[in-house]
Design a protein around this motif. Structure first.
Motif, PDB file in Angstrom:
ATOM      1  N   THR A   1       0.831  -1.200   0.000  1.00  0.00           N
ATOM      2  CA  THR A   1       0.000   0.000   0.000  1.00  0.00           C
ATOM      3  C   THR A   1       0.871   1.258   0.000  1.00  0.00           C
TER       4      THR A   1
ATOM      5  N   GLU B   1      -0.824  -7.652  -0.830  1.00  0.00           N
ATOM      6  CA  GLU B   1      -1.964  -6.782  -0.578  1.00  0.00           C
ATOM      7  C   GLU B   1      -1.594  -5.340  -0.906  1.00  0.00           C
TER       8      GLU B   1
ATOM      9  N   LYS C   1      -6.941  -9.130  -0.599  1.00  0.00           N
ATOM     10  CA  LYS C   1      -7.582  -7.920  -0.097  1.00  0.00           C
ATOM     11  C   LYS C   1      -8.551  -8.310   1.007  1.00  0.00           C
TER      12      LYS C   1
END
Length: 240
Positions: free
Chosen positions: A57, A84, A100
Motif C-alpha cells: 500500500t 496486498e 484484499k
C-alpha cells in the motif's frame, strides 16, 4: 444421464483463516532489507515456517522492482503467500496472488505447541478462541513453543524461554521472565502493552514496531517493566 453432485469423488473445498505476518516495505528497499537482515540475525528463526503477506500500500515500485524484492526475500527464506495493496498493473504470472480484505477472524483455531514427549514428538493441543477476549497459560512457555492469540490479551503465569514467543492481538502479561519474543497488538492495536516481571527479551513488538532488548536502556534489563507505543517508538519504564 444426470450426474449426482454429492458423488463420493467430488472435491471438498473449505474456507479457513490463518494468522499471517504482514511485511510493509518502504523505500529505499535496500535500507529496508538491511533492517530485515538485522532482525533475522538477532532473532533466529523469526520467519521460518511463517505465512507472510507483503503489504505494498502506497509503495511506488514497478513490476521489475517487485520481482526483485520477492527474489531477495526468497533468498532470506521469507516465502510470500500473497500481496496486498498492489496496483494490478505490477502483478503478473509467477507472482504470489493479490489479496484484499485482510482482517481479524472471529473463528480462529490457534495451536499452542507443548513440550516434546519422550520420543521427541511435540504435542499440539488446540485452543479455540471464538468467543473469549483473553487467554491464560498456566505454565511456562518453553523454547520452540508459540502462543498465538489474535483475539485479545495473553497472560502467561510463568516465564517465556529464549526461543519461545507470545503473539497477542491485545496486550501481553508475563508473570515471570521474558527471555524470548513478545508481540502485542499483532493485528493493529497501537494501545496494546507488554508487561513482564523480568525483561531479558530477544525481541518485543507492538503494532508492528519492534525493538531488540539490547537496544533498550541497560537499567531495564532484569527488571519488572511495562512497554507501550508512542508515535513510532516503543517506550519502557520500570514497574513499581
Amino acid at each position: 444421464m444426470t450426474k449426482v453432485l454429492t458423488d463420493a469423488r467430488s472435491i471438498r473445498i473449505k474456507g479457513r483463516s490463518f494468522l499471517a505476518v504482514m511485511l510493509s516495505p518502504h523505500l529505499p528497499i535496500d535500507d529496508w532489507l538491511a533492517r530485515l537482515d538485522d532482525l533475522a540475525a538477532r532473532s533466529a528463526g523469526f520467519f521460518l515456517g511463517r505465512p507472510v503477506v507483503l503489504d505494498l500500500t502506497d509503495l511506488q515500485i514497478d513490476r521489475p522492482q517487485l520481482k526483485e524484492l520477492i527474489a531477495e526475500l526468497a533468498k532470506r527464506n521469507v516465502s510470500i503467500m500473497g500481496i496486498e495493496g498492489a496496483r494490478p498493473s505490477i502483478l503478473g504470472a509467477g507472482m504470489p496472488p493479490a489479496l484484499k480484505g485482510g482482517r481479524s477472524a472471529s473463528d480462529i483455531e490457534v495451536q499452542a505447541r507443548e513440550p516434546a514427549d519422550p520420543v521427541g514428538k511435540p504435542a499440539t493441543p488446540e485452543v479455540r478462541a471464538a468467543t473469549t477476549q483473553s487467554i491464560v497459560i498456566r505454565e511456562p512457555v518453553r523454547s520452540g513453543q508459540s502462543v498465538i492469540f489474535p483475539e485479545g490479551d495473553v497472560t502467561i503465569v510463568g516465564s517465556v524461554a529464549s526461543g519461545a514467543e507470545v503473539i497477542a492481538g491485545g496486550s501481553v502479561h508475563i508473570y515471570g521472565a521474558l527471555r524470548g519474543r513478545a508481540m502485542a497488538g499483532s493485528i493493529g492495536n497501537a494501545s496494546a502493552r507488554i508487561f513482564c516481571r523480568k525483561l531479558e527479551a530477544e525481541l518485543v513488538a507492538i503494532d508492528g514496531i519492534y525493538k531488540m532488548a539490547e537496544d533498550m536502556a541497560p537499567n531495564l534489563r532484569g527488571q519488572a517493566v511495562q512497554l507501550w507505543l508512542e508515535e513510532d517508538a516503543i517506550m519502557a519504564e520500570k514497574l513499581i
